[in-house]
Design a protein around this motif. Sequence first.
Motif, PDB file in Angstrom:
ATOM      1  N   GLY A 139       0.817  -1.320  -0.061  1.00  0.00           N
ATOM      2  CA  GLY A 139       0.116   0.091  -0.020  1.00  0.00           C
ATOM      3  C   GLY A 139       0.756   1.268  -0.216  1.00  0.00           C
ATOM      4  N   THR A 140       0.163   2.316   0.392  1.00  0.00           N
ATOM      5  CA  THR A 140       0.971   3.689   0.530  1.00  0.00           C
ATOM      6  C   THR A 140       2.083   3.543   1.272  1.00  0.00           C
ATOM      7  OG1 THR A 140      -1.271   4.709  -0.171  1.00  0.00           O
ATOM      8  CG2 THR A 140       0.662   6.181   0.787  1.00  0.00           C
ATOM      9  N   GLY A 158      -0.486  10.610  10.386  1.00  0.00           N
ATOM     10  CA  GLY A 158      -1.465  10.252   9.330  1.00  0.00           C
ATOM     11  C   GLY A 158      -1.787  11.190   8.509  1.00  0.00           C
ATOM     12  N   ALA A 162      -2.249  10.087   3.036  1.00  0.00           N
ATOM     13  CA  ALA A 162      -3.459   9.553   2.865  1.00  0.00           C
ATOM     14  C   ALA A 162      -2.964   7.933   2.650  1.00  0.00           C
ATOM     15  CB  ALA A 162      -4.716   9.719   2.053  1.00  0.00           C
ATOM     16  N   GLY A 163      -3.982   7.205   3.039  1.00  0.00           N
ATOM     17  CA  GLY A 163      -4.290   5.575   2.777  1.00  0.00           C
ATOM     18  C   GLY A 163      -3.207   4.901   3.684  1.00  0.00           C
ATOM     19  N   THR A 164      -2.504   5.404   4.824  1.00  0.00           N
ATOM     20  CA  THR A 164      -1.620   4.497   5.398  1.00  0.00           C
ATOM     21  C   THR A 164      -2.370   3.722   6.175  1.00  0.00           C
ATOM     22  OG1 THR A 164      -1.390   6.214   6.900  1.00  0.00           O
ATOM     23  CG2 THR A 164       0.293   6.216   5.114  1.00  0.00           C
ATOM     24  N   GLU A 165      -1.484   2.522   6.872  1.00  0.00           N
ATOM     25  CA  GLU A 165      -2.240   1.638   7.599  1.00  0.00           C
ATOM     26  C   GLU A 165      -1.142   2.051   8.921  1.00  0.00           C
ATOM     27  OE1 GLU A 165      -2.126  -3.176   8.588  1.00  0.00           O
ATOM     28  OE2 GLU A 165      -1.398  -2.430   6.673  1.00  0.00           O
ATOM     29  N   SER A 166      -2.082   1.919  10.320  1.00  0.00           N
ATOM     30  CA  SER A 166      -1.538   2.241  11.483  1.00  0.00           C
ATOM     31  C   SER A 166      -1.297   0.755  12.232  1.00  0.00           C
ATOM     32  CB  SER A 166      -2.201   3.140  12.370  1.00  0.00           C
ATOM     33  OG  SER A 166      -2.400   4.594  11.785  1.00  0.00           O
ATOM     34  N   LYS A 183       2.895   1.681  -3.366  1.00  0.00           N
ATOM     35  CA  LYS A 183       1.968   2.827  -3.884  1.00  0.00           C
ATOM     36  C   LYS A 183       2.130   4.238  -3.494  1.00  0.00           C
ATOM     37  CE  LYS A 183      -2.053  -0.590  -4.444  1.00  0.00           C
ATOM     38  NZ  LYS A 183      -3.329  -1.079  -4.100  1.00  0.00           N
ATOM     39  N   PHE A 184       3.265   4.521  -2.585  1.00  0.00           N
ATOM     40  CA  PHE A 184       3.262   5.879  -2.281  1.00  0.00           C
ATOM     41  C   PHE A 184       3.897   6.556  -3.557  1.00  0.00           C
ATOM     42  CE2 PHE A 184       6.400   9.171  -0.774  1.00  0.00           C
ATOM     43  CZ  PHE A 184       5.466  10.029   0.153  1.00  0.00           C
ATOM     44  N   LYS A 185       3.282   7.884  -3.739  1.00  0.00           N
ATOM     45  CA  LYS A 185       3.721   8.768  -4.446  1.00  0.00           C
ATOM     46  C   LYS A 185       4.459  10.260  -3.954  1.00  0.00           C
ATOM     47  CE  LYS A 185       0.136   7.288  -8.188  1.00  0.00           C
ATOM     48  NZ  LYS A 185      -0.994   7.453  -8.852  1.00  0.00           N
TER      49      LYS A 185
END
Length: 216
Positions: A139-140, A158, A162-166, A183-185
């Motif tokens: 993911g991100t 956070g 956006a879109g991160t998992e904690s 997926k990080f931009k």
Amino acid sequence: MSMLTPPGMGGKYRITGSKYPRMRRNRGRRRMVLAVIASVVAVGLIGWGTLQLIDVFTGGDKATAASKRGNCPAGRPSASAGPTAPKALPKPGDIKVNVYNATPRGGLAKDVAAELKKRGFTVGKVDNAPKEYDKKVKGTGILLGPKSAEQSTLPVLGTQLAGTESRTDARKGGEVDLILGTKFKDLAKKEDADKALAVLAKPKPAPSTSDGKKAC
């Protein structure tokens, strides 16, 4: 001989006149039907009265309690108790972030760390991700910190992407990790991140229902 005269009786029992005998309903059957109806009504009234007594002795106090708390589900306080106090969130300068790159893109962690530093965060380690995360974050990204950071430091960090998992672990201290995924931009725009941080610090009050009552 009249046609109404029973056969074999001759004219002795001749029925004369223009009126015919009428058959009357059986009064006993009518009384029986009325008695059955009265019994059914009586049983219904007794059952209804019994239910009312049961409600009085068992359910009346529960209904009163439900009305006092605004019919909110058990375990959830009613919004009528008053607005929730804003959370005491840490400032970016009080958060130390270790930035790790779990992607094949070279120099990504360094660039992100420099931008976070511009936004007021304290930057710790900047390196490739540990083996258990390297090229395994689809993911991100992942925000990783101690249990105490779950409702404070991690949500603040956070807001920057956006879109991160904690996640939390058993580490000691207050440092947190930002592990960048495939997926990080880029980080969120600073103005958008600032707005998200303001909303996080001052949550909106619970909305009212259509009848004017506050929602649970």
